[in-house]
Design a protein around this motif. Sequence first.
Motif, PDB file in Angstrom:
ATOM      1  N   PRO A 291     178.372  16.158  88.182  1.00 24.64           N
ATOM      2  CA  PRO A 291     178.051  14.997  88.522  1.00 24.64           C
ATOM      3  C   PRO A 291     177.935  14.845  90.034  1.00 24.64           C
ATOM      4  O   PRO A 291     177.367  13.984  90.453  1.00 24.64           O
ATOM      5  CB  PRO A 291     179.195  14.137  87.904  1.00 24.64           C
ATOM      6  N   CYS A 292     178.873  15.163  90.851  1.00 23.78           N
ATOM      7  CA  CYS A 292     179.150  15.140  92.261  1.00 23.78           C
ATOM      8  C   CYS A 292     178.192  16.075  93.085  1.00 23.78           C
ATOM      9  O   CYS A 292     177.786  15.803  94.159  1.00 23.78           O
ATOM     10  CB  CYS A 292     180.546  15.232  92.788  1.00 23.78           C
ATOM     11  N   GLY A 293     178.027  17.046  92.446  1.00 21.60           N
ATOM     12  CA  GLY A 293     176.983  17.912  92.948  1.00 21.60           C
ATOM     13  C   GLY A 293     177.583  19.226  93.653  1.00 21.60           C
ATOM     14  O   GLY A 293     176.724  20.047  94.218  1.00 21.60           O
ATOM     15  N   ASN A 294     178.732  19.127  94.019  1.00 22.70           N
ATOM     16  CA  ASN A 294     179.497  20.339  94.968  1.00 22.70           C
ATOM     17  C   ASN A 294     180.109  21.504  94.227  1.00 22.70           C
ATOM     18  O   ASN A 294     181.022  21.908  94.548  1.00 22.70           O
ATOM     19  CB  ASN A 294     180.525  19.337  95.751  1.00 22.70           C
ATOM     20  N   HIS A 295     180.095  21.393  92.718  1.00 23.91           N
ATOM     21  CA  HIS A 295     180.677  22.469  92.043  1.00 23.91           C
ATOM     22  C   HIS A 295     180.177  23.797  92.376  1.00 23.91           C
ATOM     23  O   HIS A 295     178.969  23.926  92.279  1.00 23.91           O
ATOM     24  CB  HIS A 295     180.636  22.223  90.361  1.00 23.91           C
ATOM     25  N   GLY A 296     181.088  24.673  92.749  1.00 23.13           N
ATOM     26  CA  GLY A 296     180.571  25.950  93.369  1.00 23.13           C
ATOM     27  C   GLY A 296     179.999  26.165  94.778  1.00 23.13           C
ATOM     28  O   GLY A 296     179.414  27.213  94.774  1.00 23.13           O
ATOM     29  N   VAL A 297     179.995  25.198  95.492  1.00 25.21           N
ATOM     30  CA  VAL A 297     179.341  25.066  96.610  1.00 25.21           C
ATOM     31  C   VAL A 297     180.342  25.497  97.736  1.00 25.21           C
ATOM     32  O   VAL A 297     181.474  24.840  98.129  1.00 25.21           O
ATOM     33  CB  VAL A 297     178.573  23.758  96.929  1.00 25.21           C
ATOM     34  N   ARG A 298     179.830  26.620  98.496  1.00 31.01           N
ATOM     35  CA  ARG A 298     180.731  27.050  99.456  1.00 31.01           C
ATOM     36  C   ARG A 298     180.977  25.918 100.761  1.00 31.01           C
ATOM     37  O   ARG A 298     180.304  25.370 101.134  1.00 31.01           O
ATOM     38  CB  ARG A 298     180.485  28.179 100.161  1.00 31.01           C
ATOM     39  N   GLY A 299     182.134  25.696 100.919  1.00 34.37           N
ATOM     40  CA  GLY A 299     182.429  24.730 101.905  1.00 34.37           C
ATOM     41  C   GLY A 299     182.623  23.323 101.599  1.00 34.37           C
ATOM     42  O   GLY A 299     183.006  22.355 102.272  1.00 34.37           O
ATOM     43  N   ALA A 300     182.304  23.018 100.121  1.00 37.53           N
ATOM     44  CA  ALA A 300     182.452  21.744  99.808  1.00 37.53           C
ATOM     45  C   ALA A 300     183.536  21.366  98.582  1.00 37.53           C
ATOM     46  O   ALA A 300     183.602  22.317  98.046  1.00 37.53           O
ATOM     47  CB  ALA A 300     181.018  21.345  99.198  1.00 37.53           C
TER      48      ALA A 300
ATOM     49  N   THR B  69     185.056  16.886  93.264  1.00 42.05           N
ATOM     50  CA  THR B  69     185.896  15.851  92.661  1.00 42.05           C
ATOM     51  C   THR B  69     185.648  15.594  91.103  1.00 42.05           C
ATOM     52  O   THR B  69     186.363  14.920  90.721  1.00 42.05           O
ATOM     53  CB  THR B  69     185.731  14.621  93.542  1.00 42.05           C
ATOM     54  N   CYS B  70     184.966  16.503  90.568  1.00 46.04           N
ATOM     55  CA  CYS B  70     184.805  16.220  89.050  1.00 46.04           C
ATOM     56  C   CYS B  70     185.926  17.273  88.199  1.00 46.04           C
ATOM     57  O   CYS B  70     186.051  18.088  88.647  1.00 46.04           O
ATOM     58  CB  CYS B  70     183.452  16.632  88.739  1.00 46.04           C
ATOM     59  N   PRO B  71     186.426  16.440  87.105  1.00 40.54           N
ATOM     60  CA  PRO B  71     187.409  17.238  86.345  1.00 40.54           C
ATOM     61  C   PRO B  71     186.632  18.085  85.540  1.00 40.54           C
ATOM     62  O   PRO B  71     185.402  17.902  85.304  1.00 40.54           O
ATOM     63  CB  PRO B  71     188.122  15.981  85.597  1.00 40.54           C
ATOM     64  N   PRO B  72     187.122  19.309  85.039  1.00 39.67           N
ATOM     65  CA  PRO B  72     186.465  20.255  84.154  1.00 39.67           C
ATOM     66  C   PRO B  72     185.714  19.612  83.020  1.00 39.67           C
ATOM     67  O   PRO B  72     184.622  20.273  82.640  1.00 39.67           O
ATOM     68  CB  PRO B  72     187.550  21.173  83.689  1.00 39.67           C
ATOM     69  N   MET B  73     186.369  18.610  82.400  1.00 40.38           N
ATOM     70  CA  MET B  73     185.689  18.051  81.339  1.00 40.38           C
ATOM     71  C   MET B  73     184.465  17.411  81.591  1.00 40.38           C
ATOM     72  O   MET B  73     183.327  17.437  80.899  1.00 40.38           O
ATOM     73  CB  MET B  73     186.690  17.026  80.605  1.00 40.38           C
ATOM     74  N   ALA B  74     184.536  16.714  82.788  1.00 42.86           N
ATOM     75  CA  ALA B  74     183.151  16.113  83.487  1.00 42.86           C
ATOM     76  C   ALA B  74     182.117  17.127  83.640  1.00 42.86           C
ATOM     77  O   ALA B  74     180.978  16.720  83.420  1.00 42.86           O
ATOM     78  CB  ALA B  74     183.622  15.140  84.588  1.00 42.86           C
ATOM     79  N   ILE B  75     182.721  17.954  84.092  1.00 44.79           N
ATOM     80  CA  ILE B  75     181.442  19.256  84.423  1.00 44.79           C
ATOM     81  C   ILE B  75     180.884  19.695  83.074  1.00 44.79           C
ATOM     82  O   ILE B  75     179.754  19.876  82.988  1.00 44.79           O
ATOM     83  CB  ILE B  75     181.924  20.324  85.108  1.00 44.79           C
TER      84      ILE B  75
END
Length: 509
Positions: free
Chosen positions: A353-362, A365-371
């Motif tokens: 949802p926030c768009g930063n999961h797995g992005v280097r240097g970012a 803030t999303c909990p695993p359940m939300a992802i």
Amino acid sequence: MSTARTWAVALTGVDGHMVEVEADFSTQTPEFKIIGLPDKALGEAVQRVWNACSNAGLEVPRRRLTVNLSPASLPKHGSGFDLGIAVATAAAGGIIPAETVRSAVHVGELGLDGRLRPVPGVLPAVYAAARAGFPRVIVPYANAAEAALVTGIEVRAAASLAEVAALHGADVEVPDVEPVRIAAPERAEPDGLDLADVIGQEEAVDALVVAAAGGHHMMLCGPPGAGKTMLARRLPGILPLLDDREALEVAAIRSLAGEPIIGLDPVAPFVAPHHSASSAALVGGGTRVARPGAIVRAHRGVLFLDETPEFQRVALDALRQPLESGRIEVHRAGFTASYPARFQLILAMNPCPCGNHGVRGAECTCPPMAIRRYASRLSGPLRDRIDIDLRVARVAASRATSGERSTLTSAIARERVVAARAAAAERWRSAPWRVNGDAPGERLRIGALRLPPQVRAPLDRALERGAVTLRAYDRVLRIAWTLADLAGVSVPGADELGRALFLKRGLLA
């Protein structure tokens, strides 16, 4: 008084049905009644026709008038029957020679002052008239260019009802009226979208060329700003130009949607509905009249769904059937409308949802359940129908600001795509499809096109351990054949199959 007949067209989806318009005067009691399963808009033609005839100088008798639209069992809708009803009425009243209107088709809406107004769907209506063997069709002035796209039938355009009456030999004065016009259509996409503008996404560009060459569906997953939309919007520019038949299909659908048509556009359409679109907006629908949805307007082109997980899940799942069949049927209580819907689907989504999961240097803030919940908005069956599943990353600032341009332009990519599609068309010359993305899986798994065991071994192992489904197995084979066509080889080898596995699952088996 006598009965007079002429013809109009009823549209059900993109199919036109010829409707005989009969007008008959009987008793002295003034009355005007339309029968033959008209809808409300068509029922309101009574007042439009009376006023238009009067203001056009066609004084029809004030008697009981019955207009029958045959076949009576076919639903009729819209104001496009106005002109046919008015002409039949005038002919029954002796104003227009009845024999001159019997073999003519009339399409158009009437204004109260007698002017002819444009209506949607003129192109498929004229095509239906030509296919039925009628020699002449009369349309509003504003629809002249659209109707002229159909060959094999004489098209006459008129600005007013009086002009139509004069065309049929009536002794009436034709006033000099300003014809109703329509605004020239604007291109939805600006010119100048070229693959050379895409920097630092060589892998994604290569995958885009593969998708274009084989007619494959594609999903791009990556953070905001990675260039997913930029890539998708350049896909129509590398697709082969539409031939006249395909361009006519696209123009007919645009006409049904109410868009002005002034000529055939050979560029594949690009449709990108907002993520708030409902299921009916995507597949089409309506209560009294079926309207083409986004997937129909994308026929022979590209349907791009940006922020795909934000779409309603029921709307996304409604895409599954047309992705397989290339058609969509809209069922309502009173009618069923069928539309062609053979399009390339391009999905774009963020990794979370926030768009930063797995992005280097970012920081995500999303909990695993939300992802997990975010990713599950795309059902497994829909994901299984996607041929190419690719992750894209943001481009380094040094490359983004360098001012460099890619050596692979849209023109060069289109040449590669056209050559690959020609090779596929030669392979499928005895089949009803022409691109690898449409080929049935069993034709690639068994028979003459079955790959050698040593080539397909990695794919077989992936199927055995459940890494791919049988549908995904078939799609990997389709991609492998497309890669072979792009490489100029007659049969896919281990390299093509390995690359196809990577494009489908993002991993090598």
